[in-house]
Design an enzyme around this catalytic site. Sequence first.
Site, PDB file in Angstrom:
ATOM      1  CB  ALA A  92     -14.403   0.383  22.785  1.00 20.86           C
ATOM      2  CB  SER A  97     -17.082   1.954  24.631  1.00 22.02           C
ATOM      3  OG  SER A  97     -16.768   3.095  25.495  1.00 22.02           O
ATOM      4  CG  HIS A  99     -16.322   6.327  27.742  1.00 23.16           C
ATOM      5  ND1 HIS A  99     -16.268   7.258  29.013  1.00 23.16           N
ATOM      6  CD2 HIS A  99     -15.106   6.049  27.512  1.00 23.16           C
ATOM      7  CE1 HIS A  99     -14.740   7.558  28.899  1.00 23.16           C
ATOM      8  NE2 HIS A  99     -14.099   6.942  28.248  1.00 23.16           N
ATOM      9  CG  ASP A 106     -11.726   9.595  28.555  1.00 28.59           C
ATOM     10  OD1 ASP A 106     -11.139   8.503  29.150  1.00 28.59           O
ATOM     11  OD2 ASP A 106     -12.411   9.434  27.440  1.00 28.59           O
ATOM     12  CD  GLU A 153      -7.455   5.464  26.158  1.00 29.50           C
ATOM     13  OE1 GLU A 153      -8.303   5.626  27.289  1.00 29.50           O
ATOM     14  OE2 GLU A 153      -7.542   5.470  25.002  1.00 29.50           O
ATOM     15  CG  HIS A 156     -10.347   5.153  30.229  1.00 30.82           C
ATOM     16  ND1 HIS A 156     -11.235   5.259  29.202  1.00 30.82           N
ATOM     17  CD2 HIS A 156     -10.643   4.361  31.100  1.00 30.82           C
ATOM     18  CE1 HIS A 156     -12.317   4.643  29.462  1.00 30.82           C
ATOM     19  NE2 HIS A 156     -11.839   3.861  30.554  1.00 30.82           N
TER      20      HIS A 156
HETATM   21 ZN   LIG Z   1     -11.773   6.996  27.993  1.00 27.30          ZN
END
Ligand SMILES: [Zn+2]
Length: 182
Positions: A92, A97, A99, A106, A153, A156
């Site tokens: 991103a 993001s 995060h 993750d 993913e 994630h």
């Molecule tokens: Zn991630």
Amino acid sequence: MNYLILINKQNGIPKDYVPNNLVLVKIPTINNQKIYLEKMTYKQIKLLLKDMNKIFPRKALINSGYRPSFYQENLLNDLIKLKGEEALMRFAPPGHSEHQTGLAVDLAFVDNANSKIDDYQNEYEWISDNAHKYGFIIRYPRGKEKITGYNYEPWHLRYIGDDAKILYKYNLTLEEYHEMFI
Ligand SMILES: [Zn+2]
């Protein structure tokens, strides 16, 4: 903390946003990284990992958590140099993001931090079948790439709380859930 916050390529947060309830992860991490997570996210991922690691011999650990926007910016720039436009399907832009909220985790496996999806099918299947019980969703599922804007993913996880059970039951992404109910 708004646990249902939607962050994607269309919806960002201020680049200088820092969550006020980050905690330092005290369980082992991949390569002993110093990782911070939002408080509830950390509490719940610990429970998930405890249960999961009772079942599988190859231990799953936290590989990434809170990432400030400057980190995200550097990461993306490096990846664009390596992979060109394809990088945008994987990382991103800064301020976009999950995060940056501390709500995204993750996972990776201790025997191989760059765990290939095919090598850990059983483990990822377990995560996908059970994450909702701990309040997590697989944020970028297979078959929903056009909606989320990202490749599949399985590692994630995104903490959203109890609503995760509904998203799981009806196979909804966070984008679809927001469109319908929020
Ligand atoms: Zn991630």
